[in-house]
Design an enzyme around this catalytic site. Sequence first.
Site, PDB file in Angstrom:
ATOM      1  N   ASP A   1       0.870  -1.157   0.000  1.00  0.00           N
ATOM      2  CA  ASP A   1       0.000   0.000   0.000  1.00  0.00           C
ATOM      3  C   ASP A   1       0.922   1.225   0.000  1.00  0.00           C
ATOM      4  O   ASP A   1       2.118   1.111   0.286  1.00  0.00           O
ATOM      5  CB  ASP A   1      -0.889  -0.034   1.253  1.00  0.00           C
ATOM      6  CG  ASP A   1      -1.780   1.183   1.353  1.00  0.00           C
ATOM      7  OD1 ASP A   1      -2.384   1.565   0.332  1.00  0.00           O
ATOM      8  OD2 ASP A   1      -1.863   1.764   2.449  1.00  0.00           O
TER       9      ASP A   1
ATOM     10  N   ASP B   1       0.105   5.180   1.043  1.00  0.00           N
ATOM     11  CA  ASP B   1       0.003   6.066   2.207  1.00  0.00           C
ATOM     12  C   ASP B   1      -0.113   5.253   3.495  1.00  0.00           C
ATOM     13  O   ASP B   1      -0.956   4.361   3.600  1.00  0.00           O
ATOM     14  CB  ASP B   1      -1.230   6.958   2.073  1.00  0.00           C
ATOM     15  CG  ASP B   1      -1.209   7.791   0.796  1.00  0.00           C
ATOM     16  OD1 ASP B   1      -0.778   8.946   0.866  1.00  0.00           O
ATOM     17  OD2 ASP B   1      -1.613   7.264  -0.259  1.00  0.00           O
TER      18      ASP B   1
END
Length: 223
Positions: free
Chosen positions: A13, A15
């Site tokens: 992922d 952020d």
Amino acid sequence: MSAFTGVRAVLFDLDGTLIDSAPDLAAAADQMRVARGMPSLPFEQYRPMTGAGARGMMAVAFGMGPDDPQFPAYREEFFCNYAACMTQQTRPFPEVAELLAQLQQRGLRWGVVTNKSERFAVPLTQQMALFSSCAALVCGDTTAFSKPHPEPLFEAARRLDLTPAQCLYVGDDERDMVAGLAAGMGSVAATYGYLGSNADTRSWGAHAEIKSPLGLLQWLAPA
């Protein structure tokens, strides 16, 4: 459990897992408050909601939910603010650069699967040297679905010409683990990201948890 075997690539992922974008996201939302004559809010109020994107930032800044008639206009204003500042304070989390270097030394490729739209993820990653070795970038609007649907992870595996079982997915949100497990990937919860105080990572079903980026290495079997 023991270390993951047969891993050829690690997907992350964005952020809250690879980069700390909370300061710029918070600034974009707080700018909206100040423009309306409202007092600025402390960064600490925004940070736990960073993983929820515009929805989370508008909830903190204005107590506004997606069902509010003004939400679409406020969201677009937030997006415009963010586009203008998204690399000012955003930095990789400590140890991330070393982790990616270590993965490459082990002959593993790496990529990103994020719910951030291409509108932001593409220019952001292009402006950060960290991503020069990224082998695949799949955004929230790259496919017809976003996480927690597994399709973005399937797309990343296709781009790497690997099976899902040959990929590991690392993320800091429950939807990351839901997507990873549904895709048949080894799934690792990063607990150093934007977890709210009420998050119970043990309920996510992750195969493993890491408290820092380099903690991932202990879960990778030697080549």
